[in-house]
Structure formats: structure tokens, C-alpha cells
Write a protein that holds these residues in place. Structure first.
Motif, PDB file in Angstrom:
ATOM      1  N   GLY A   1      48.132  65.070  62.341  1.00 18.95           N
ATOM      2  CA  GLY A   1      47.817  66.329  63.004  1.00 18.95           C
ATOM      3  C   GLY A   1      47.228  66.167  64.399  1.00 18.95           C
ATOM      4  N   GLN A   2      46.805  64.950  64.713  1.00 22.03           N
ATOM      5  CA  GLN A   2      46.148  64.704  66.005  1.00 22.03           C
ATOM      6  C   GLN A   2      47.160  64.701  67.153  1.00 22.03           C
ATOM      7  OE1 GLN A   2      43.680  61.164  65.771  1.00 22.03           O
ATOM      8  NE2 GLN A   2      43.767  60.871  67.994  1.00 22.03           N
ATOM      9  N   GLN A   3      46.727  65.226  68.305  1.00 20.46           N
ATOM     10  CA  GLN A   3      47.560  65.136  69.510  1.00 20.46           C
ATOM     11  C   GLN A   3      47.279  63.798  70.180  1.00 20.46           C
ATOM     12  OE1 GLN A   3      49.760  67.354  70.825  1.00 20.46           O
ATOM     13  NE2 GLN A   3      49.447  68.876  69.203  1.00 20.46           N
ATOM     14  N   VAL A   4      48.312  63.119  70.633  1.00 19.49           N
ATOM     15  CA  VAL A   4      48.097  61.867  71.367  1.00 19.49           C
ATOM     16  C   VAL A   4      48.723  61.965  72.749  1.00 19.49           C
ATOM     17  CG1 VAL A   4      47.878  60.311  69.374  1.00 19.49           C
ATOM     18  CG2 VAL A   4      50.146  60.839  70.268  1.00 19.49           C
ATOM     19  N   ARG A   5      48.152  61.180  73.657  1.00 18.02           N
ATOM     20  CA  ARG A   5      48.684  61.134  75.016  1.00 18.02           C
ATOM     21  C   ARG A   5      49.498  59.858  75.188  1.00 18.02           C
ATOM     22  NH1 ARG A   5      48.587  65.661  77.532  1.00 18.02           N
ATOM     23  NH2 ARG A   5      48.519  64.615  79.547  1.00 18.02           N
ATOM     24  N   GLN A   6      50.493  59.909  76.050  1.00 16.25           N
ATOM     25  CA  GLN A   6      51.283  58.704  76.329  1.00 16.25           C
ATOM     26  C   GLN A   6      50.360  57.574  76.797  1.00 16.25           C
ATOM     27  OE1 GLN A   6      54.132  58.680  79.770  1.00 16.25           O
ATOM     28  NE2 GLN A   6      55.579  58.301  78.115  1.00 16.25           N
TER      29      GLN A   6
END
Ligand SMILES: [Zn+2]
Length: 309
Positions: free
Chosen positions: A236-241
Motif C-alpha cells: 500500500g505504500q507509495q514509493v519514489r523512483q
């Protein structure tokens, strides 16, 4: 497109996956037994493929690999998911009956970077059939296996009998693009029997520890074999490139520490079609000699590759 053209596009060797039904059919309906022949054909082809790989790679002795691969079929934690994978191939075939995505017809929706820092080596994987990671496993058709090698193309120091001998072990694994984590599985121990090409046939999951990230509609990345307990992201977590998501390990079916990376069109590994991957900006070096910058392009087996900002 006419029917004949459609039929010609189908890779009929894929029928071997029907053999899985035959295997189950041994216990069920008598007529399904005949599908077992496809299963046998599948095994013969697999064996032939391995022999060819042995010749090409100059590796003298893949016997440990064969032996542990076959033993792993006796492990229910391997056999049942492998059966699901086999049945899933039929679903994928039907989904793509009018043609599979390939390097000429598929446009990535996401701008991918390599899932690591510094220079790594493409041990397996290609945008074409010749050097494919596994062309006939449709989800992993365009997968890559990445390791780190020294100037002698060796991936380890000392004897390579211990995980810490391997240059890439415990190196950081990065999110290849922005996205939302849809699956995290971090429950398998690292396999310590490295150096003899054997597989962890007693593993609880041949995928090892893995993460699936959704980047766009029908574009997911699958990254596997993380070090046990090292995954830093949650479902569910958003990750950044470029964000660190875990450490390179040797969990699941892996003969030495490496990063397995591919992209697929579905969150469910078993029924997802593998997609070719264009990388944003990569410095590519072949045979330690010429380097070239490739933008929005594919990478291939035996290349040394590194992200450029
Ligand atoms: Zn792999």
C-alpha cells in the motif's frame, strides 16, 4: 488479421503447459492422463535447453542444478505454485492470442531506471528471444538477472562458498519507478549453499522474498530474491523512483545472490504477461571496452549497465 496469421503467431511449444492438467489428471479423470504426454515433452525440452545452456556458458558441471531442480518438484511449496504458474501460462496464451507484446509493438507507460546504483552486469535477459531469461515462461520473457562482476567477470571474491563473497550481496535495491507497492513477501531464508550451482530445493517459495509495485495501468514491476528481512517497504505504500526498497539477497531459487527484475501487465504473477523494458538513461559497457549512452532503450545480456542521471 486472418485466422491463419493468428495461428502462426502462437508458439505451439506452449502446449507443454497443458501437461500440468495431465499431471493433475493422473489423479482425476482418466482421459486427462493423455495430457501427461505434454508434461513429459515439457521436461524433455527443459532438459535440452539446460544442456544447450551448459554448452554456451562453458560451465562444465550443471549436474547440481539439474538434481536440485528435479528434487524441488517433490517439494509441495515448489510444486503447487509451479503448477499454478503452468496453468497460468494457458491464461496468458489466451489473453495474447492475437499477438504478444514485443520490443517493436510495446511502448512502456513508465520511464524505468535500473533497480540499483553503480555498475552491474546483465547475467540473463534480453529484449529478444535469443538471450531471453526464459522466453517460454511468458511472465518472465523479458526478465533480467543482475549481478556485480570484477574485471575478470567473476561475481565473487575468495571461493564463492559464502554469501558475503559475492560483490552484490547486501547491496541496495531501488524502486525502478514511482508507484504503489501491491505485494510484499519477506518470509524466506537466504540460501547459503552457494558456489556449486545448486538450488534451495527445500525452499518455502521459489520466488524468494519479493516486491510487486504498480507504476501505471497494466504496468507492474516484480523484483525478487531479496535478503531475508531486508525489505523496507509495505503493502500500500507509495514509493519514489530510486528509493531503497531492500537489499540484494539469495532467497528462493537462486544459485547466487542477484536481483531478478521484470515488468508485467497484472499484479498477479501467475497470470501476468511479461513486458519488454526500455530504460530511461543507461551507460552501457560491453567487454570492458566501449561505453555508450542509451536513452529510452533496451539492455541485453553480457552488458555492464549503470544508471545515468
Ligand atoms: Zn531471474
Amino acid at each position: 488479421m486472418n485466422t491463419w496469421k493468428k495461428l502462426k503467431q502462437i508458439d505451439w511449444t506452449q502446449l507443454q503447459h497443458l501437461g500440468i492438467i495431465g499431471f493433475l489428471g493422473l489423479f482425476w479423470i482418466p482421459i486427462l492422463k493423455w495430457f501427461f504426454l505434454f508434461y513429459l515433452i515439457g521436461f524433455i525440452q527443459l532438459f535440452k535447453g539446460m544442456k544447450e545452456a551448459e554448452k554456451e556458458s562453458n560451465i562444465k558441471n550443471l549436474n547440481n542444478y539439474y538434481l536440485t531442480f528435479f528434487l524441488s518438484q517433490l517439494n509441495p511449496f515448489v510444486f503447487f505454485p509451479a503448477t499454478l504458474q503452468g496453468l497460468g501460462q494457458i491464461v496468458i496464451l489466451l489473453k495474447n492470442i492475437s499477438g504478444f507484446p514485443d520490443r517493436d509493438n510495446y511502448q512502456n507507460k513508465t520511464d524505468f531506471i535500473l533497480p540499483f546504483q553503480g555498475q552491474w552486469f546483465v547475467a540473463n535477459g534480453s529484449s529478444t528471444k535469443k538471450n531471453s531469461h526464459s522466453w517460454d515462461i511468458l511472465t518472465q520473457r523479458y526478465a533480467y538477472d543482475f549481478i556485480i562482476v570484477d574485471p575478470n567477470k567473476k561475481s565473487f571474491e575468495q571461493e564463492g562458498k559464502s554469501l558475503s563473497d559475492y560483490y552484490c550481496y547486501e547491496k541496495e535495491v531501488l524502486a525502478p519507478a514511482d508507484g504503489r507497492v501491491v505485494t510484499v513477501s519477506d518470509r524466506v531464508k537466504d540460501y547459503t549453499g552457494v558456489g556449486d550451482l545448486s538450488l534451495d530445493w527445500k525452499t518455502r517459495d521459489f520466488r524468494g522474498n519479493f516486491v510487486i509495485i504498480q507504476h501505471a495501468d497494466k504496468e507492474f514491476s516484480f523484483i525478487a530474491h531479496f535478503k531475508s528481512g531486508s525489505i523496507r517497504v509495505q503493502k500500500g505504500q507509495q514509493v519514489r523512483q530510486g528509493e531503497v526498497i531492500g537489499l540484494c539477497g539469495n532467497s528462493g531459487h537462486s544459485t547466487e545472490p542477484h536481483i531478478h527484475f521484470h515488468i508485467q501487465d497484472n499484479a498477479n504473477l501467475w497470470i501476468a504477461t511479461g513486458l519488454p523494458i526500455r530504460f530511461k538513461k543507461v551507460l552501457v559497457t560491453l567487454d570492458g571496452e566501449e561505453s555508450m549512452v542509451r536513452m529510452h532503450d533496451f539492455i541485453e545480456k553480457n552488458e555492464k549497465v549503470e544508471n545515468l542521471a
